[in-house]
Design a protein around this motif. Structure first.
Motif, PDB file in Angstrom:
ATOM      1  N   ASP A   1       0.831  -1.205   0.000  1.00 52.96           N
ATOM      2  CA  ASP A   1       0.000   0.000   0.000  1.00 52.96           C
ATOM      3  C   ASP A   1       0.863   1.252   0.000  1.00 52.96           C
ATOM      4  O   ASP A   1       0.583   2.224  -0.700  1.00 52.96           O
ATOM      5  CB  ASP A   1      -0.902   0.022   1.248  1.00 52.96           C
ATOM      6  CG  ASP A   1      -2.063  -0.952   1.132  1.00 52.96           C
ATOM      7  OD1 ASP A   1      -2.261  -1.504   0.030  1.00 52.96           O
ATOM      8  OD2 ASP A   1      -2.761  -1.160   2.138  1.00 52.96           O
TER       9      ASP A   1
ATOM     10  N   THR B   1     -11.324   3.010   8.332  1.00 48.91           N
ATOM     11  CA  THR B   1     -10.184   2.660   7.481  1.00 48.91           C
ATOM     12  C   THR B   1     -10.657   2.360   6.063  1.00 48.91           C
ATOM     13  O   THR B   1     -10.035   2.771   5.079  1.00 48.91           O
ATOM     14  CB  THR B   1      -9.436   1.442   8.059  1.00 48.91           C
ATOM     15  OG1 THR B   1      -8.944   1.800   9.351  1.00 48.91           O
ATOM     16  CG2 THR B   1      -8.277   1.028   7.178  1.00 48.91           C
TER      17      THR B   1
ATOM     18  N   ARG C   1      -9.370   4.174   2.727  1.00 46.88           N
ATOM     19  CA  ARG C   1      -8.782   3.421   1.611  1.00 46.88           C
ATOM     20  C   ARG C   1      -9.509   3.730   0.306  1.00 46.88           C
ATOM     21  O   ARG C   1      -8.894   3.744  -0.753  1.00 46.88           O
ATOM     22  CB  ARG C   1      -8.813   1.914   1.900  1.00 46.88           C
ATOM     23  CG  ARG C   1      -7.780   1.508   2.965  1.00 46.88           C
ATOM     24  CD  ARG C   1      -7.894   0.033   3.318  1.00 46.88           C
ATOM     25  NE  ARG C   1      -7.501  -0.814   2.209  1.00 46.88           N
ATOM     26  CZ  ARG C   1      -6.252  -1.151   1.924  1.00 46.88           C
ATOM     27  NH1 ARG C   1      -5.280  -0.733   2.690  1.00 46.88           N
ATOM     28  NH2 ARG C   1      -5.983  -1.915   0.899  1.00 46.88           N
TER      29      ARG C   1
ATOM     30  N   LEU D   1      -6.869   3.185  -2.933  1.00 45.63           N
ATOM     31  CA  LEU D   1      -6.347   1.831  -2.721  1.00 45.63           C
ATOM     32  C   LEU D   1      -7.464   0.802  -2.862  1.00 45.63           C
ATOM     33  O   LEU D   1      -7.211  -0.367  -3.104  1.00 45.63           O
ATOM     34  CB  LEU D   1      -5.725   1.711  -1.327  1.00 45.63           C
ATOM     35  CG  LEU D   1      -4.396   2.421  -1.106  1.00 45.63           C
ATOM     36  CD1 LEU D   1      -3.988   2.349   0.350  1.00 45.63           C
ATOM     37  CD2 LEU D   1      -3.314   1.825  -1.994  1.00 45.63           C
TER      38      LEU D   1
END
Ligand SMILES: Nc1ncnc2c1ncn2[C@@H]1O[C@H](COP(=O)(O)OP(=O)(O)OP(=O)(O)O)[C@@H](O)[C@H]1O
Ligand SMILES: [Mg+2]
Lengths: 254, 278
Positions: A150, B67, B71, B76
């Motif tokens: 990541d 989270t 993300r 992501l």
């Protein structure tokens, strides 16, 4: 440090003393185990001859080519297989099956195809030494932290740097331990080929000593092989601790 | 000289984006993990907009999906439905001008690189001379008070110090938007207060837009211009609370303000209300 050293020295001296004693009393019968001193002097005579060094050179070259070839195959292949979940799943059982076949079983086949020369020895050594590095590399890739990947993605790290500065270092502790195991395996295979198939090297000298009934020299050469194995392991461990200085397991003062 | 170049590079990036659009726009975002029958919806219908230079805190109970939201914002994770715009552009994959300080900072630093190399690493992708890079790294390490530790490996540092490295790395990257996921959750109160002020200072110095996830309501109220309360399963935005204290904020005086207690109380009530609804 000195304490550990003297402890080691005591162990070695005790071991050799015991050997000498067992040899002199012919504990194994049939004079199979000559005393240590006789072994040492037989080895001393052998070492003085050029023939020994030629054989040692052959073994060394076969060992090194076997290990290097296996590294060239196993590390890239391991990275490739580890990086794809599907690739990993599809190949896992095949790898597990192949690596459980004792490589020595393949010796007759290899001799049939490639004869008994350097090429055959190196190929078999490669085959045998590939497995530990391959499985270690795959495991290493699989355990890479999602957080690491990541991070690379968020900071838009290029594929090139992602490979050399993220992936490879992350897998390196696994690769190096695989290399250490494979190095010993490659030596083992080289010597077995020399011993069984008569390829030139230390193993061949050993076979000749056996045929000539020179048990003292036989034991001397066994000793040489053992020392070589320990030496290889030590050298690779030292290199590893240099390369992985960042790793908690190699932290200074531990 | 260094401060001049760094400031001008910030201006450049800010000007590249469409000037009128907010820094971040989330519209009708929903996210499910898993497929079909096994699907588990975590976020539902999230719509939030964050202005340039704004400091928005996101609070919510553990497992709410904070989270997951971050993300999605950082590219992501792909939202199941809905859209995220960063500086007016739809997000698919991590945007250039965005950096993240992850919840798990100890794993997001690269253990094989020393502190300075960790901070420098993302900069290698930018068109900067070596001297500029080194100067920027030095400047950032100084901002987080780690100049003496530049040559150490992350494992040789305490948790709080590692977290500062992650912050320095994110800021050296010169993002216009910084996402921080419970960055101080595992730190002691003292270090935490210190780092809170470091982040506020850096926001003032560099004008970064910050989205800061935390489950600590005091922290959210102290830091944020607005506090977004996430709650429910799947989580939705149950409330957005405006925080209007004078800046610069101060650990002692700001927290002693009567408004601080009032706003804190309001956020708490909203969270409790939201809990009772479900
Ligand atoms: N990769 C995943 N696959 C499936 N479910 C997930 C995944 N990641 C998170 N979840 C689930 O989504 C929900 C929200 O998780 P998330 O990590 O976003 O919560 P959070 O608000 O950040 O919690 P915390 O405060 O503990 O960090 C949890 O129920 C979690 O189990
Ligand atoms: Mg979380």
């Amino acid at each position: 440090m000195t304490r550990r050293f003297s402890l080691g020295a005591v162990t070695v001296v005790t071991f050799l003393g015991l050997w000498e004693l067992l040899g002199r009393t012919d504990a194994l019968g049939d004079h199979a185990l000559p005393p240590f001193l006789a072994t040492a002097s037989a080895l001393g005579r052998a070492v003085a001859a050029a023939e020994f060094w030629m054989a040692a050179g052959h073994t060394a070259v076969q060992w090194a080519l076997g290990l290097a070839g296996a590294m060239l195959v196993a590390i890239p292949l391991g990275l490739f297989l580890g990086l794809g979940r599907l690739r990993h799943r599809v190949t896992r059982s095949t790898i597990d099956f192949l690596r459980t076949i004792p490589p020595v079983m393949l010796l007759p086949l290899f001799v049939l195809v490639w004869g008994t020369g350097l090429k055959m020895v190196v190929l078999l050594a490669i085959y045998a030494a590939v497995w530990p590095m391959l499985t270690q590399t795959i495991t290493g890739v699989r355990q890479i932290d999602q957080a690491t990947m990541d991070t690379a993605a968020i900071f838009k790290i290029s594929a090139w740097r992602r490979f050399w500065r993220v992936l490879l270092p992350a897998v390196s502790p696994f690769i190096t331990s695989g290399v250490r195991v494979s190095a010993v395996i490659s030596l083992f295979i080289a010597i077995v080929c020399e011993l069984v198939a008569g390829s030139p090297g230390i193993g061949q000298l050993l076979a000749q000593a056996q045929l000539g009934g020179d048990t003292a020299l036989m034991w001397g050469l066994i000793l040489v092989t053992g020392v070589l194995g320990v030496l290889i392991n030590t050298v690779f461990k030292t290199a590893e601790s240099q390369l992985l200085a960042w790793h908690p397991a190699y932290a200074k003062g531990q | 000289m260094t401060s001049f170049t760094t400031e001008s590079s910030i201006m450049d990036t800010v000007q590249e984006a469409a000037p009128s659009s907010p820094a971040l726009e989330v519209s009708r975002l929903a996210k499910s993990y898993g497929k079909r029958e096994a699907a588990k919806q975590v976020l539902a219908d999230i719509t939030v907009s964050v202005a340039r230079g704004e400091f928005v805190c996101v609070v919510g109970p553990s497992g709410a999906g904070k989270t997951t939201l971050l993300r999605c914002l950082s590219g992501l994770l792909e939202p199941t439905t809905g859209e995220v715009l960063v500086n007016g552009h739809a997000v698919d994959g991590p945007p250039d001008e965005l950096a993240v300080v992850f919840q798990d900072y100890s794993r997001s630093l690269l253990p094989w690189m020393k502190v300075a190399a960790n901070v420098e690493f993302p900069l290698l992708e930018k068109k900067m001379s070596k001297a500029e890079r080194k100067a920027l790294v030095g400047q950032m390490l100084e901002a987080v008070g780690l100049t003496q530790h530049a040559g150490k490996y992350p494992r040789e540092l305490s948790g709080g110090m590692q977290q500062r490295v992650a912050i320095a790395r994110a800021l050296a990257y010169r993002p216009t938007i910084l996402l921080m996921d419970e960055p101080f959750a595992s730190l002691d109160a003292q270090t935490r207060a210190e780092l809170e002020d470091v982040v506020l200072q850096l926001r003032d110095d560099f004008g970064v837009t910050i989205v800061f996830v935390t489950h600590d309501i005091d922290e959210a109220v102290y830091l944020g211009d607005r506090v977004v309360v996430l709650s429910g399963t799947p989580a939705t935005v149950s409330e957005i609370v405006e925080v209007c204290f004078p800046t610069p904020r101060d650990q002692v005086t700001t927290k002693a303000l009567p408004e601080f207690g009032a706003i804190r109380g309001e956020v708490l009530t909203r969270i409790r209300d939201a809990k009772q609804q479900y």
